[in-house]
Design a protein around this motif. Structure first.
Motif, mmCIF file in Angstrom:
data_model
loop_
_atom_site.group_PDB
_atom_site.id
_atom_site.type_symbol
_atom_site.label_atom_id
_atom_site.label_comp_id
_atom_site.label_asym_id
_atom_site.label_seq_id
_atom_site.Cartn_x
_atom_site.Cartn_y
_atom_site.Cartn_z
ATOM 1 N N LEU A 1 14.862 35.502 -6.446
ATOM 2 C CA LEU A 1 15.360 36.400 -7.494
ATOM 3 C C LEU A 1 16.343 35.684 -8.411
ATOM 4 N N ASN A 2 17.168 34.805 -7.865
ATOM 5 C CA ASN A 2 18.117 34.066 -8.701
ATOM 6 C C ASN A 2 17.429 33.111 -9.662
ATOM 7 N N HIS A 3 16.171 32.733 -9.349
ATOM 8 C CA HIS A 3 15.406 31.857 -10.238
ATOM 9 C C HIS A 3 14.399 32.640 -11.075
ATOM 10 N N GLY A 4 14.594 33.951 -11.148
ATOM 11 C CA GLY A 4 13.792 34.781 -12.043
ATOM 12 C C GLY A 4 12.336 34.930 -11.636
ATOM 13 N N GLN A 5 12.044 34.845 -10.343
ATOM 14 C CA GLN A 5 10.655 34.944 -9.889
ATOM 15 C C GLN A 5 10.254 36.402 -9.664
ATOM 16 N N HIS A 6 8.952 36.669 -9.835
ATOM 17 C CA HIS A 6 8.400 38.000 -9.603
ATOM 18 C C HIS A 6 8.069 38.117 -8.113
ATOM 19 N N LEU A 7 8.724 39.067 -7.432
ATOM 20 C CA LEU A 7 8.630 39.170 -5.980
ATOM 21 C C LEU A 7 8.241 40.585 -5.588
#
Length: 396
Positions: free
Chosen positions: A72-78
């Motif tokens: 989430l801190n690296h802007g990924q879609h999870l």
């Protein structure tokens, strides 16, 4: 549209990640240590395959917290797929064995095919702190219940009349058991000395408690084998329960203070039946972000207060309570509905109407809880407090 899907089977010390392409082909399979440098290296390697990636996990907290926050801190879609769904889906895949690599493959493949999975988002600090505090309180409460049950068992084994006479949920009987555990000891002390002993320890209604204890002592004149050691265990258990009561009282103060600092505290606590503790549990479960659920119906389904159909063939309208739901949310809505029946005229009238329709008590309370989901949803959406009476307009 994503180009690759990365599923991670979460473990305590190691995770296993499998990356699948658009056609389901395996592009990467790796076991990584649950440690930030290795997790960052995995993230870099997956992004090197394709930056348009959807990540999926089968655990949304606890041992997965570090990996989730790295993503989430690296802007990924999870997205999150429940472990039960993974286990059931894995039956339809080739092979009877179970490995971390297979589970990760199933997670990635389900994320590739499904569009209804929950998207994980970062929680605010308030929600995380309330979740930690409410979980800690639940643990302390479970420990207290376990010790009270053990205390009742020990007391019944040597002095059943006293166990029947005492309400161990109150502090007075616990204080009594720290000093007196056997009928002989109570008879030797006598009523006046026992009342004074209890009064000096600030026990409420010492006369009534002393009378009940002495009446129980007069009904038993037999000394049970092992009475002395049992008495020592009872004394220790009573002190442990009192200590847990103090810890729960302290954490209740922390929860109440932290809850009141939340921007939605006034709105949530305006609902009849919801105080700081239930309000904190609601925020811990939802973070107060209703956009995560899309509608009040979906929130009610998650909370387990909306019936689900079990129709088959010519059978229709067959509604049952759901098997899968968030037990913390159900506790919030069900318990607050019970309280509101006593404290809110509108809720009491709704409950009585459902009872008049022939519904059992539990069904009527669940119906009220379902109605309250809609009300709380609307209050949070509009940012306004609950009003017991409808506002009177000028035209009216």
């Amino acid at each position: 549209m994503a180009q690759i899907w990365a599923g991670t089977d979460i473990g305590k010390t190691h995770h296993h990640c499998v990356v699948l392409g658009a056609g389901g082909e395996r592009l990467l399979s790796r076991r990584v240590l649950n440690d930030e440098p290795e997790l960052l290296a995995l993230l870099v390697d997956v992004l090197a395959i394709d930056e348009d990636v959807v990540w999926a996990v089968d655990v949304a907290d606890g041992m997965a917290a570090l990996w989730i926050n790295v993503l989430l801190n690296h802007g990924q879609h999870l997205v999150y797929i429940p472990g039960l769904a993974v286990n059931r889906a894995s039956i339809g895949y080739r092979g009877m064995g179970k490995t971390d690599a297979k589970d990760a493959t199933v997670i990635a493949d389900q994320a590739r095919m499904r569009r209804d999975l929950t998207v994980l988002r970062p929680d605010d600090e308030h929600a995380i702190e309330l979740r930690v505090l409410t979980n800690r309180r639940a643990d302390l409460n479970a420990d207290r219940t376990r010790r009270i049950n053990r205390l009742r068992s020990q007391l019944t084994s040597i002095f059943p009349a006293l166990e029947r006479a005492l309400d161990l949920g109150n502090v007075g009987p616990l204080i009594l058991l720290t000093g007196y555990q056997t009928p002989a000891a109570l008879r030797r002390t006598g009523r006046k000395r026992l009342e004074t002993w209890l009064r000096n320890r600030q026990v409420r209604s010492p006369e009534a408690l002393a009378t009940a204890a002495l009446e129980a002592a007069e009904r038993q004149h037999t000394a049970v084998p092992g009475e002395k050691i049992n008495a020592q265990v009872i004394r220790a258990l009573a002190k442990e329960v009192m200590g847990l009561n103090e810890q729960i009282a302290e954490i209740d103060k922390l929860i109440a203070a932290r809850f009141r600092e939340h921007e939605l505290a006034e709105v949530i606590s305006s609902m009849p039946g919801i105080g700081p503790l239930l309000g904190a549990e609601f925020l811990a479960a939802t973070a107060g972000d209703m956009s995560r659920y899309g509608s009040a119906d979906r929130l009610a389904s998650l909370a387990g207060v909306a019936p689900v159909p079990r129709d088959s063939g010519n059978i229709s309208g067959n509604l049952h309570r759901p098997r899968r739901y968030h037990r913390g949310l159900q506790r919030v809505f069900y318990t607050s509905a019970l309280i509101s029946i006593r404290s809110c005229d509108v809720s009491r009238r709704f409950y009585e109407r459902k009872r008049a329709e022939g519904k059992r008590h539990t069904q009527a309370v669940l119906a009220l809880a379902r109605r309250r989901v809609n009300v709380l949803w609307a209050l949070i959406r509009d940012g306004r407090c609950f009003q017991r009476e409808l506002p009177v307009t000028a035209a009216a």
